[in-house]
Design an enzyme around this catalytic site. Structure first.
Site, PDB file in Angstrom:
ATOM      1  N   HIS A  52       0.825  -1.193   0.000  1.00 50.30           N
ATOM      2  CA  HIS A  52       0.000   0.000   0.000  1.00 50.30           C
ATOM      3  C   HIS A  52       0.864   1.250   0.000  1.00 50.30           C
ATOM      4  O   HIS A  52       2.062   1.212   0.310  1.00 50.30           O
ATOM      5  CB  HIS A  52      -0.923  -0.005   1.220  1.00 50.30           C
ATOM      6  CG  HIS A  52      -1.996  -1.047   1.149  1.00 50.30           C
ATOM      7  ND1 HIS A  52      -2.990  -1.159   2.101  1.00 50.30           N
ATOM      8  CD2 HIS A  52      -2.237  -2.026   0.249  1.00 50.30           C
ATOM      9  CE1 HIS A  52      -3.793  -2.165   1.793  1.00 50.30           C
ATOM     10  NE2 HIS A  52      -3.353  -2.698   0.670  1.00 50.30           N
ATOM     11  N   GLU A  54       0.928   3.856   1.978  1.00 47.20           N
ATOM     12  CA  GLU A  54       1.497   4.247   3.270  1.00 47.20           C
ATOM     13  C   GLU A  54       2.768   3.466   3.572  1.00 47.20           C
ATOM     14  O   GLU A  54       3.768   4.032   4.053  1.00 47.20           O
ATOM     15  CB  GLU A  54       0.467   4.027   4.392  1.00 47.20           C
ATOM     16  CG  GLU A  54      -0.790   4.860   4.251  1.00 47.20           C
ATOM     17  CD  GLU A  54      -1.918   4.163   3.521  1.00 47.20           C
ATOM     18  OE1 GLU A  54      -3.085   4.371   3.878  1.00 47.20           O
ATOM     19  OE2 GLU A  54      -1.613   3.383   2.571  1.00 47.20           O
ATOM     20  N   ALA A 164     -16.939   5.200 -39.221  1.00 48.26           N
ATOM     21  CA  ALA A 164     -16.351   4.463 -40.349  1.00 48.26           C
ATOM     22  C   ALA A 164     -17.141   4.796 -41.607  1.00 48.26           C
ATOM     23  O   ALA A 164     -18.260   5.324 -41.551  1.00 48.26           O
ATOM     24  CB  ALA A 164     -16.396   2.957 -40.088  1.00 48.26           C
ATOM     25  N   TRP A 172      -7.347   6.016 -40.709  1.00 47.61           N
ATOM     26  CA  TRP A 172      -7.579   6.449 -39.336  1.00 47.61           C
ATOM     27  C   TRP A 172      -8.401   7.727 -39.360  1.00 47.61           C
ATOM     28  O   TRP A 172      -8.114   8.623 -40.148  1.00 47.61           O
ATOM     29  CB  TRP A 172      -6.265   6.675 -38.608  1.00 47.61           C
ATOM     30  CG  TRP A 172      -5.447   5.455 -38.474  1.00 47.61           C
ATOM     31  CD1 TRP A 172      -4.417   5.054 -39.260  1.00 47.61           C
ATOM     32  CD2 TRP A 172      -5.589   4.457 -37.477  1.00 47.61           C
ATOM     33  NE1 TRP A 172      -3.893   3.866 -38.818  1.00 47.61           N
ATOM     34  CE2 TRP A 172      -4.595   3.488 -37.717  1.00 47.61           C
ATOM     35  CE3 TRP A 172      -6.463   4.275 -36.400  1.00 47.61           C
ATOM     36  CZ2 TRP A 172      -4.453   2.350 -36.924  1.00 47.61           C
ATOM     37  CZ3 TRP A 172      -6.307   3.158 -35.604  1.00 47.61           C
ATOM     38  CH2 TRP A 172      -5.321   2.215 -35.869  1.00 47.61           C
ATOM     39  N   ASP A 202     -11.770  -5.185 -36.910  1.00 47.84           N
ATOM     40  CA  ASP A 202     -10.485  -4.498 -36.742  1.00 47.84           C
ATOM     41  C   ASP A 202      -9.344  -5.414 -36.327  1.00 47.84           C
ATOM     42  O   ASP A 202      -8.178  -5.024 -36.437  1.00 47.84           O
ATOM     43  CB  ASP A 202     -10.620  -3.385 -35.699  1.00 47.84           C
ATOM     44  CG  ASP A 202     -11.584  -2.288 -36.127  1.00 47.84           C
ATOM     45  OD1 ASP A 202     -11.936  -2.246 -37.320  1.00 47.84           O
ATOM     46  OD2 ASP A 202     -11.978  -1.481 -35.264  1.00 47.84           O
ATOM     47  N   ARG A 209       0.687   0.116 -25.716  1.00 49.99           N
ATOM     48  CA  ARG A 209       2.019   0.129 -26.296  1.00 49.99           C
ATOM     49  C   ARG A 209       2.783   1.350 -25.801  1.00 49.99           C
ATOM     50  O   ARG A 209       2.246   2.446 -25.756  1.00 49.99           O
ATOM     51  CB  ARG A 209       1.958   0.163 -27.828  1.00 49.99           C
ATOM     52  CG  ARG A 209       1.950  -1.214 -28.442  1.00 49.99           C
ATOM     53  CD  ARG A 209       0.545  -1.774 -28.577  1.00 49.99           C
ATOM     54  NE  ARG A 209      -0.150  -1.214 -29.725  1.00 49.99           N
ATOM     55  CZ  ARG A 209      -1.458  -1.379 -29.946  1.00 49.99           C
ATOM     56  NH1 ARG A 209      -2.199  -2.076 -29.106  1.00 49.99           N
ATOM     57  NH2 ARG A 209      -2.023  -0.850 -31.015  1.00 49.99           N
ATOM     58  N   GLY A 298     -17.948  -1.244 -30.504  1.00 48.11           N
ATOM     59  CA  GLY A 298     -18.490  -0.326 -31.496  1.00 48.11           C
ATOM     60  C   GLY A 298     -19.843   0.272 -31.141  1.00 48.11           C
ATOM     61  O   GLY A 298     -20.268   0.312 -29.983  1.00 48.11           O
ATOM     62  N   LEU A 301     -22.593  -1.801 -29.108  1.00 49.43           N
ATOM     63  CA  LEU A 301     -22.244  -1.953 -27.697  1.00 49.43           C
ATOM     64  C   LEU A 301     -22.369  -0.613 -26.980  1.00 49.43           C
ATOM     65  O   LEU A 301     -22.890  -0.547 -25.857  1.00 49.43           O
ATOM     66  CB  LEU A 301     -20.823  -2.500 -27.561  1.00 49.43           C
ATOM     67  CG  LEU A 301     -20.274  -2.609 -26.124  1.00 49.43           C
ATOM     68  CD1 LEU A 301     -21.166  -3.494 -25.267  1.00 49.43           C
ATOM     69  CD2 LEU A 301     -18.847  -3.123 -26.139  1.00 49.43           C
TER      70      LEU A 301
END
Length: 370
Positions: A52, A54, A164, A172, A202, A209, A298, A301
Site C-alpha cells: 500500500h 502508506e 467508419a 484512421w 479491426d 504500447r 463499437g 455496444l
C-alpha cells in the site's frame, strides 16, 4: 486545516494516479510524509494492490517519519488483509498527524481507520482534496456501493459523427497524437472492452504500447455466441495480456471449450431477449474485481451501455474529416421518443491533440420527472 495541507495533498493525489489501472480491486492511493516542511517519504499503491501507499512512503521516510504528517488520499485501512493494517503501520512509525480527503466507503474500513488513529493519539484532519480524490476513486467507490466498475466510453468520430465509411474503413479518423493518447487512457483503466463486431472488423490488440507499462489491462470482448476469430491478435498475445469473453447462455459448447483451451476467461451473462443483459454484465465484471473499464466500441455496444445507463464518462475524439450519411454512426439505436429521456453529460474539458479535438464529459444523473 493548515495553509500547506492542500499543496502536499495535491502531490499525494498525483502519486496515487500512477497506480490507476494497476491496483484493482484495491484503490489507487498516494501518500506523502512531511516533516518540518520537507517531504521525507513518498509512495503509491503498487501493481496488484500491494504494498500500500502508506507502507511505501514510510519505508522511504524511515526514522524521519516520527513526529511527521502523513498525507493519504484515502482513509488508511484498519483491517487485516494480505498486508497488515496501514493504521498500525502509521502508529508504529510514530506519525503525529494524518491528513486525508474522506472516509473509505469499504465497510471493512468506513471510519474505523480514523478512529484507530485517534485512539492512538494521532491528530486526524479530513476534507483536504476531497473533490479531486472523489474523481480518482470513483471506480473503487462504484464497485463498493453498486457492485460495478466505472465505465469510460471512447468514441473516435468524424466531424459529422461517423466512426467508419459504409464499407467499414475507419483507419484512421484521428491522428497519431490522439491515438497515442488512447494508449494513456487504456493504461489508466483496469480493462479495455469492445464488442464482437469491432473484434471481427479491426482484429485489435487492445494492449498498451509504450515504455514502462507495469501491467497490461484485461481485454474484454462482449460476444454473445463467442463468434470471433480464434486466429486473431487477441489470441496470439494471450501470454502478454488476459482475455475475458462475455457470452450468453446460447454460446455453443464447442466454442466455449475451444476458447477455454486457448486460455481465455469466459464470463456467462444472462440474456434479455436476444441481447446480453448489460447490467448483469457490469455486475459480473465488478465481482471479478474490476473498478475501471475503458470501452472502445463499437456502435451497438455503445448504445447498449447508454441504454443500461452505465456510461459514467464519455471521451469524444473528433478528427477533421467528413464521411457523410452513408457512413456508420457512432451509436446504434437508443429507441428514444422524447428528448427528456436522452442521456445527458456535463462537459469537463476540451483539448486540441494534434489536428484533433478531444472532449471529456461526465455523466449527469437522470432525475425522476414530476
Amino acid at each position: 486545516m493548515r495553509p500547506d495541507d492542500a499543496f502536499y495533498m495535491d502531490r499525494a493525489l498525483e502519486l496515487g494516479r500512477r497506480g490507476l489501472g494497476n491496483t484493482w480491486p484495491n484503490p489507487a492511493v498516494g501518500c506523502v510524509v512531511v516533516r518540518d516542511g520537507d517531504i521525507v517519504g513518498e509512495g503509491w499503491t503498487q501493481p496488484g494492490g500491494r504494498p500500500h501507499a502508506e507502507t511505501e512512503a514510510l519505508a522511504m521516510a524511515d526514522d524521519r517519519a516520527r513526529g511527521a504528517t502523513a498525507y493519504v488520499t484515502l482513509e488508511p485501512c484498519a483491517h487485516q488483509g494480505q498486508t497488515p493494517p496501514c493504521t498500525d503501520t502509521l502508529i508504529a512509525a510514530g506519525i503525529a498527524r494524518v491528513v486525508a480527503p474522506f472516509s473509505d466507503k469499504d465497510p471493512r474500513v468506513s471510519g474505523q481507520g480514523f478512529a484507530r488513529l485517534r485512539e492512538a493519539g494521532i491528530d486526524v484532519t479530513t476534507g483536504v482534496g476531497a473533490d479531486s480524490a472523489a474523481v480518482d476513486h470513483a471506480g473503487f467507490f462504484l464497485r463498493t456501493e453498486l457492485g460495478r466498475p466505472l465505465v469510460t466510453l471512447k468514441l473516435a468520430t468524424s466531424l459529422d459523427g461517423r466512426i467508419a465509411t459504409a464499407s467499414g474503413d475507419s483507419q484512421w479518423i484521428t491522428g497519431p497524437e490522439t491515438r497515442a493518447h488512447v494508449h494513456h487512457l487504456r493504461a489508466c483503466h483496469d480493462a479495455v472492452m469492445v464488442g464482437a463486431g469491432t473484434a471481427r472488423a479491426d482484429d485489435p490488440l487492445l494492449t498498451v504500447r509504450g515504455p514502462d507499462v507495469p501491467k497490461q489491462p484485461v481485454r474484454i470482448v462482449v460476444t454473445r455466441r463467442l463468434d470471433i476469430p480464434r486466429d486473431s491478435k487477441l489470441v496470439s498475445t494471450l501470454p502478454e495480456a488476459p482475455l475475458w469473453l462475455c457470452h450468453g447462455d446460447d454460446a455453443p459448447a464447442e466454442a466455449r471449450a475451444a476458447w477455454q483451451a486457448l486460455g481465455a476467461i469466459l464470463i456467462r451473462v444472462p440474456l434479455v431477449g436476444r441481447q446480453l443483459d448489460i447490467g448483469a454484465l457490469m455486475q459480473a465484471l465488478g465481482t471479478q474485481g474490476l473498478t475501471r473499464v475503458f470501452c472502445e466500441g463499437g456502435g451497438e455496444l455503445a448504445a447498449s451501455l447508454f441504454g443500461a445507463d452505465v456510461v459514467d464518462r464519455l471521451d469524444l475524439h473528433m478528427g477533421g474529416v467528413i464521411i457523410g450519411a452513408e457512413g456508420r454512426p457512432a451509436l446504434g439505436a437508443l429507441g428514444l421518443e422524447k428528448l427528456s429521456d436522452a442521456p445527458r453529460f456535463h462537459l469537463l474539458s476540451v483539448r486540441h491533440i494534434g489536428e484533433d479535438v478531444v472532449q471529456s464529459w461526465t455523466r449527469q444523473r437522470r432525475q425522476s420527472q414530476a
